[in-house]
Design an enzyme around this catalytic site. Structure first.
Site, PDB file in Angstrom:
ATOM      1  N   ARG A  53       0.877  -1.180   0.000  1.00 51.51           N
ATOM      2  CA  ARG A  53       0.000   0.000   0.000  1.00 51.51           C
ATOM      3  C   ARG A  53       0.905   1.217   0.000  1.00 51.51           C
ATOM      4  NH1 ARG A  53       2.450   1.651   3.723  1.00 51.51           N
ATOM      5  NH2 ARG A  53       0.931   3.297   3.936  1.00 51.51           N
ATOM      6  N   ALA A  55       0.941   5.172  -2.034  1.00 54.44           N
ATOM      7  CA  ALA A  55       0.781   5.502  -3.454  1.00 54.44           C
ATOM      8  C   ALA A  55       1.959   5.059  -4.327  1.00 54.44           C
ATOM      9  CB  ALA A  55       0.514   7.003  -3.590  1.00 54.44           C
ATOM     10  N   ASP A 243      -1.778  10.863  -1.817  1.00 51.65           N
ATOM     11  CA  ASP A 243      -2.091   9.873  -2.852  1.00 51.65           C
ATOM     12  C   ASP A 243      -2.418  10.525  -4.184  1.00 51.65           C
ATOM     13  OD1 ASP A 243      -2.596   8.375  -0.239  1.00 51.65           O
ATOM     14  OD2 ASP A 243      -2.668   6.817  -1.777  1.00 51.65           O
ATOM     15  N   ASN A 253      -5.076  12.641   0.975  1.00 49.12           N
ATOM     16  CA  ASN A 253      -4.264  11.706   1.764  1.00 49.12           C
ATOM     17  C   ASN A 253      -5.192  10.945   2.712  1.00 49.12           C
ATOM     18  OD1 ASN A 253      -1.596  10.669   2.428  1.00 49.12           O
ATOM     19  ND2 ASN A 253      -1.815  11.720   4.395  1.00 49.12           N
TER      20      ASN A 253
HETATM   21  O1  MRU Z   1      -4.397   3.278   2.362  1.00 52.49           O
HETATM   22  P1  MRU Z   1      -2.918   3.424   2.275  1.00 52.49           P
HETATM   23  O2  MRU Z   1      -2.181   2.768   3.386  1.00 52.49           O
HETATM   24  O3  MRU Z   1      -2.405   3.010   0.908  1.00 52.49           O
HETATM   25  O4  MRU Z   1      -2.687   4.987   2.409  1.00 52.49           O
HETATM   26  C1  MRU Z   1      -1.400   5.515   2.312  1.00 52.49           C
HETATM   27  C2  MRU Z   1      -1.348   6.974   2.531  1.00 52.49           C
HETATM   28  O5  MRU Z   1      -2.336   7.617   2.775  1.00 52.49           O
HETATM   29  C3  MRU Z   1      -0.018   7.635   2.340  1.00 52.49           C
HETATM   30  O6  MRU Z   1       0.088   8.763   3.155  1.00 52.49           O
HETATM   31  C4  MRU Z   1       0.119   8.073   0.876  1.00 52.49           C
HETATM   32  O7  MRU Z   1      -0.065   6.978   0.012  1.00 52.49           O
HETATM   33  C5  MRU Z   1       1.427   8.684   0.606  1.00 52.49           C
HETATM   34  S1  MRU Z   1       2.680   7.443   0.546  1.00 52.49           S
HETATM   35  C6  MRU Z   1       4.187   8.069   0.317  1.00 52.49           C
END
Ligand code: MRU
Length: 362
Positions: A53, A55, A243, A253
């Site tokens: 997980r 982004a 994201d 985010n």
């Molecule tokens: O649902 P997730 O765990 O994929 O969410 C991740 C986030 O919200 C992060 O802050 C975002 O992807 C930035 S990663 C560098």
């Protein structure tokens, strides 16, 4: 980053040339296990079920998913099917579409005979670029932390972060954590307030784990504590990831980021967003209106897993039977609440003009 002295990335091709290895993030922090992905369906499952997980890592895994698909069938039909399959896994992180568009552009003009090898190479390049990008984000964010440290006369800089925008969310370094790791490695005293980030607890399970492994002082707080800490001068800055960032600087985010930005603004605490430029969606201006927000299962709200007294991981129910649970996974922080965007191409204001400076053709 290092785990018990060994350097890891979050994803890498197996030397057998047929599989891709990931860390199963659903098991953190209690177990550290790798999983081998052998097919595009397994790659899609890993993204959807959040074994991977964050982004940038979602994008990197999708790129390798295409390579897995083409390994045994490099036809046009297989390429299209793989891209459709992977693009439906998670809706919010734009890096997914970015990586799949890039794979399509690179591979579609090739003959089927050339495709499989080119797909593995392109996926590896995406990963190497992500590492370099995040290291540059760290270098560009470091002076901000240094500046605050200078004003505090060497007292620890207290940084609040939400969710996990650490190396586990990328291929290495992380986005929000890159300036923190760079500062820590340079001997600047930092302390990180880690929002636990319900419902999946990426802060408590992942960010706390990786900061701990790297020796960065940190404290896990419940999601609602940030405002209180800011009111009492105990947060010097906020850094989060994103994201999807719009052309005018709105940032999407993990759910709860917006509330932190509001509290930061009310308390005069600078609120930074760290991002690689592939996280920019040039087609959207208004993030609230234009970004699809992932609606995840209410079961993630209903249940929580942790280590039981017998050393086994166990899940327990939290809600009264019959109560409904809603689970929007992301929110949008309007650009006006963002102090600046920290990118691999420099630190820019969260405005249309600032973001325009990051266009690949500029
Ligand atoms: O649902 P997730 O765990 O994929 O969410 C991740 C986030 O919200 C992060 O802050 C975002 O992807 C930035 S990663 C560098």
């Amino acid at each position: 980053m290092k785990v018990d002295g060994t350097h890891y990335r979050t994803i890498w091709p197996d030397p057998d040339g047929r599989r891709v290895i990931i860390l199963d993030q659903t098991l953190f922090p209690h177990r550290f296990e790798t999983v081998a992905l052998e097919t595009v369906d397994e790659a899609a499952h890993a993204i959807r079920a959040m074994l991977v997980r964050g982004a940038p890592l979602i994008g990197a895994t999708a790129a390798y998913g295409v390579a897995l698909a083409l390994r045994d069938d490099p036809s046009d039909q297989c390429l299209s099917r793989a891209i459709i399959n992977l693009s439906g896994t998670r809706p919010t992180a734009i890096n997914l579409r970015w990586a799949l568009d890039r794979m399509q552009l690179r591979l579609a003009p090739l003959t089927p005979a050339e495709r499989a090898a080119a797909a593995w190479r392109e996926a590896a390049t995406i990963c190497d670029e992500d590492v370099a990008i995040n290291a540059a984000i760290g270098d560009n964010g470091l002076p901000i932390i240094e500046g605050i440290a200078g004003k505090k006369g060497g007292a620890p800089v207290n940084i609040l972060t939400h969710c996990n925008a650490g190396w586990l969310a990328t291929v290495d370094w992380g986005t929000a954590t890159a300036p923190i790791y760079k500062a820590h490695d340079k001997g600047i005293a930092v302390h990180v307030w880690v929002d636990e980030t319900r419902p999946r607890n990426q802060g408590a399970f992942l960010t706390a784990w990786e900061l701990g492994r790297h020796g960065v002082p940190h404290t896990v707080i419940v999601d609602n504590a940030g405002g209180h800490l800011m009111q009492h001068g105990r947060v010097d800055m906020v850094i989060v990831g994103t994201d999807r960032t719009t052309a005018r600087g709105d940032v999407c985010n993990k759910i709860g980021t917006y509330l932190k930005a509001l509290a930061a603004r009310d308390n005069g605490v600078p609120f930074y967003v760290a991002l690689p430029t592939p996280t920019i969606d040039w087609t959207v201006d208004d993030g609230v209106a234009g970004i699809p927000i992932e609606d995840r299962s209410g079961d993630e709200v209903r249940r929580i897993a942790g280590l039981a007294a017998d050393g086994q991981v166990a899940a327990v129910d939290l809600l009264p039977p019959g109560s409904a649970a809603a689970n929007p996974a992301f929110d949008v922080t309007p650009a006006r609440l963002v102090t600046a965007l920290i990118t691999e191409r420099g630190v820019v204001p969260a405005t249309a003009e600032g973001v325009a400076r990051l266009r690949p053709d500029v």
